[in-house]
Write a protein that holds these residues in place. Structure first.
Motif, mmCIF file in Angstrom:
data_model
loop_
_atom_site.group_PDB
_atom_site.id
_atom_site.type_symbol
_atom_site.label_atom_id
_atom_site.label_comp_id
_atom_site.label_asym_id
_atom_site.label_seq_id
_atom_site.Cartn_x
_atom_site.Cartn_y
_atom_site.Cartn_z
ATOM 1 N N ILE A 43 1.351 8.749 -17.272
ATOM 2 C CA ILE A 43 0.388 7.649 -17.471
ATOM 3 C C ILE A 43 1.108 6.301 -17.518
ATOM 4 N N ALA A 44 2.347 6.300 -18.042
ATOM 5 C CA ALA A 44 3.139 5.061 -18.043
ATOM 6 C C ALA A 44 3.419 4.608 -16.608
ATOM 7 N N ILE A 45 3.682 5.573 -15.715
ATOM 8 C CA ILE A 45 3.898 5.229 -14.293
ATOM 9 C C ILE A 45 2.602 4.675 -13.695
ATOM 10 N N LYS A 46 1.478 5.322 -13.988
ATOM 11 C CA LYS A 46 0.188 4.875 -13.436
ATOM 12 C C LYS A 46 -0.179 3.465 -13.916
ATOM 13 N N LEU A 47 0.141 3.183 -15.188
ATOM 14 C CA LEU A 47 -0.225 1.880 -15.755
ATOM 15 C C LEU A 47 0.783 0.785 -15.400
ATOM 16 N N GLY A 48 2.046 1.181 -15.225
ATOM 17 C CA GLY A 48 3.102 0.186 -14.988
ATOM 18 C C GLY A 48 3.777 -0.251 -16.275
ATOM 19 N N LEU A 49 3.856 0.667 -17.256
ATOM 20 C CA LEU A 49 4.583 0.368 -18.499
ATOM 21 C C LEU A 49 6.088 0.428 -18.243
ATOM 22 N N VAL A 50 6.844 -0.413 -18.935
ATOM 23 C CA VAL A 50 8.312 -0.344 -18.857
ATOM 24 C C VAL A 50 8.743 1.016 -19.387
ATOM 25 N N PRO A 51 9.677 1.753 -18.773
ATOM 26 C CA PRO A 51 10.562 1.382 -17.661
ATOM 27 C C PRO A 51 10.042 1.781 -16.290
ATOM 28 N N PHE A 52 8.728 2.016 -16.147
ATOM 29 C CA PHE A 52 8.167 2.410 -14.846
ATOM 30 C C PHE A 52 7.337 1.276 -14.251
ATOM 31 N N HIS A 53 7.782 0.037 -14.465
ATOM 32 C CA HIS A 53 6.954 -1.125 -14.117
ATOM 33 C C HIS A 53 7.305 -1.751 -12.775
ATOM 34 N N PHE A 54 8.397 -1.305 -12.136
ATOM 35 C CA PHE A 54 8.937 -2.049 -10.984
ATOM 36 C C PHE A 54 7.956 -2.175 -9.818
ATOM 37 N N TRP A 55 7.107 -1.172 -9.630
ATOM 38 C CA TRP A 55 6.189 -1.194 -8.479
ATOM 39 C C TRP A 55 5.070 -2.220 -8.627
ATOM 40 N N PHE A 56 4.662 -2.513 -9.858
ATOM 41 C CA PHE A 56 3.420 -3.256 -10.073
ATOM 42 C C PHE A 56 3.456 -4.704 -9.557
ATOM 43 N N SER A 113 0.582 11.354 -10.295
ATOM 44 C CA SER A 113 -0.449 12.407 -10.294
ATOM 45 C C SER A 113 0.186 13.796 -10.337
ATOM 46 N N ALA A 114 1.296 13.955 -9.602
ATOM 47 C CA ALA A 114 1.998 15.243 -9.609
ATOM 48 C C ALA A 114 2.517 15.561 -11.009
ATOM 49 N N LEU A 115 3.053 14.542 -11.687
ATOM 50 C CA LEU A 115 3.538 14.729 -13.063
ATOM 51 C C LEU A 115 2.400 15.084 -14.004
ATOM 52 N N LEU A 116 1.260 14.418 -13.828
ATOM 53 C CA LEU A 116 0.097 14.689 -14.689
ATOM 54 C C LEU A 116 -0.381 16.131 -14.511
ATOM 55 N N LEU A 117 -0.407 16.581 -13.257
ATOM 56 C CA LEU A 117 -0.820 17.951 -12.960
ATOM 57 C C LEU A 117 0.168 18.952 -13.551
ATOM 58 N N PHE A 118 1.468 18.624 -13.420
ATOM 59 C CA PHE A 118 2.522 19.486 -13.969
ATOM 60 C C PHE A 118 2.411 19.592 -15.490
ATOM 61 N N SER A 119 2.120 18.447 -16.129
ATOM 62 C CA SER A 119 1.966 18.411 -17.590
ATOM 63 C C SER A 119 0.805 19.302 -18.035
ATOM 64 N N SER A 120 -0.351 19.184 -17.353
ATOM 65 C CA SER A 120 -1.521 19.978 -17.746
ATOM 66 C C SER A 120 -1.295 21.469 -17.473
ATOM 67 N N ALA A 160 0.837 -1.212 0.000
ATOM 68 C CA ALA A 160 0.000 0.000 0.000
ATOM 69 C C ALA A 160 0.868 1.257 0.000
ATOM 70 N N THR A 161 1.967 1.232 0.766
ATOM 71 C CA THR A 161 2.874 2.392 0.822
ATOM 72 C C THR A 161 3.515 2.632 -0.535
ATOM 73 N N LYS A 162 3.994 1.548 -1.161
ATOM 74 C CA LYS A 162 4.620 1.671 -2.495
ATOM 75 C C LYS A 162 3.615 2.219 -3.500
ATOM 76 N N TYR A 163 2.405 1.675 -3.447
ATOM 77 C CA TYR A 163 1.379 2.108 -4.400
ATOM 78 C C TYR A 163 1.074 3.595 -4.219
ATOM 79 N N PHE A 164 0.945 4.024 -2.958
ATOM 80 C CA PHE A 164 0.632 5.428 -2.694
ATOM 81 C C PHE A 164 1.737 6.349 -3.220
ATOM 82 N N LEU A 165 2.999 6.014 -2.941
ATOM 83 C CA LEU A 165 4.118 6.875 -3.358
ATOM 84 C C LEU A 165 4.213 6.983 -4.880
ATOM 85 N N VAL A 166 4.069 5.831 -5.542
ATOM 86 C CA VAL A 166 4.170 5.817 -7.013
ATOM 87 C C VAL A 166 3.023 6.605 -7.640
#
Length: 346
Positions: free
Chosen positions: A102-115, A67-74, A56-62
């Protein structure tokens, strides 16, 4: 978990998803994603086991970082173009940051380690939500911004996801981790086609959701968390093990099962877009995933465990067949013949 608490979290999940998929404004979409994240956290950590709390902690941090990146992008896009509309994302830097978020949110490589780690620490039913319902809002955002996204970047991430999803699933013995790498591999198929045919990517996601739900619910019914337990499941419920075999082969994309349909259409579309090399590469990489699906299928139906196994042989049980599993399994196996109807709806 308190019986009154679960409906509250489930309703919050539905609310968050609905807000995101129906919004035109970036702030509303971000709000929906945050509601989703906060609603799923208690479901991940409800057992209070250290592994669940860690997940749960890992999921929350990731998810917070994404979400911060998405907000920054918009905000960057709004700064340069004055537009907060989701479909008006035109600034190149904003598009790159959004793709990463969105790649981090989905767990696409190279942001897949948390999933895989989060899925391993969650119960099977929560794992099903993480693999399907929680990925629907980010996929929808990709769908709405597909015209602005960088095709080369998404194609690279897709090929890497198909490769690593198959490669890292080969040596696993925990069923939840195997299904996590299966999810990463399937996301590769969706990411490669999203800029060329967004509707096809959504069709792939819907069919993947059907098949994964059938597998997760079957395993939850048989209480299977690792391969050694799966080996003894035949004595407990032979019919369920047989349907699990067919659903796994469908998830692998073998004809004449449902899972063959999205792969066939994606390869066809890639060929039309003059990308035969990418079509060949992702088709060959799906063979890696096929290997561990066959391994799961072999364990569930074909092999009987040696007598030295630590698991007790189980009695046949005469539980009534779960209607959800029956419907989902039927859809996961038999939708290919009606593919012309599905294509006309698209």
């Amino acid at each position: 978990m308190n019986t009154q608490a679960k409906p509250v979290f489930t309703t919050s999940l539905l609310l968050g998803t609905t807000i995101t998929i129906s919004s035109n404004h970036w702030i509303l979409a971000w709000t929906g994603l945050e509601i989703n994240t906060l609603a799923i956290l208690p479901l991940i950590s409800k057992s209070h086991h250290p592994r669940a709390v860690e997940a749960a902690t890992k999921y929350f941090l990731v998810q917070a970082a994404a979400s911060a990146l998405l907000l920054f992008s918009s905000m960057t896009n709004a700064w340069y173009t004055g537009q907060w509309d989701i479909t008006q994302l035109t600034h190149p830097t904003s598009c790159l940051i959004l793709t990463s978020a969105i790649a981090i949110k989905l767990g696409l490589v190279p942001f897949h380690f948390w999933f895989p780690e989060v899925l391993q620490g969650s119960p099977l039913t929560t794992g099903l939500l993480l693999s399907t319902a929680m990925k629907f809002p980010p996929i929808t955002l990709l769908f709405m911004t597909s015209q602005s996204l960088n095709s080369a970047l998404l194609t690279t991430m897709a090929i890497l996801s198909a490769a690593l999803g198959g490669w890292m699933g080969l040596n696993q013995t925990q069923t939840r981790k195997i299904l996590a790498f299966s999810s990463i591999s399937h996301l590769g198929w969706m990411a490669i086609i999203i800029t060329y045919s967004p509707k096809l990517a959504l069709l792939n996601f819907y069919l993947y959701t059907l098949m994964t739900a059938a597998v997760f619910l079957t395993m939850d019914s048989m209480k299977v968390l690792k391969l050694s337990t799966l080996m003894t499941s035949w004595t407990k419920s032979p019919a369920l093990s047989t349907t699990l075999l067919l659903t796994l082969l469908s998830l692998a994309g073998l004809p004449p099962l449902t899972g063959f349909l999205p792969k066939w259409l994606i390869i066809q579309e890639l060929t039309k877009q003059e990308m035969p090399l990418m079509a060949t590469a992702i088709s060959l990489l799906s063979l890696l995933s096929l290997f561990f699906y066959l391994r799961l299928a072999y364990c569930s139906t074909i092999t009987l465990p040696p007598h030295t196994t630590n698991h007790m042989k189980r009695w046949h049980t005469h539980k009534p067949v779960n209607t959800q599993i029956a419907i989902l399994t039927t859809l996961s196996i038999m939708l290919l013949p009606i593919s012309p109807i599905i294509l006309t709806i698209m």
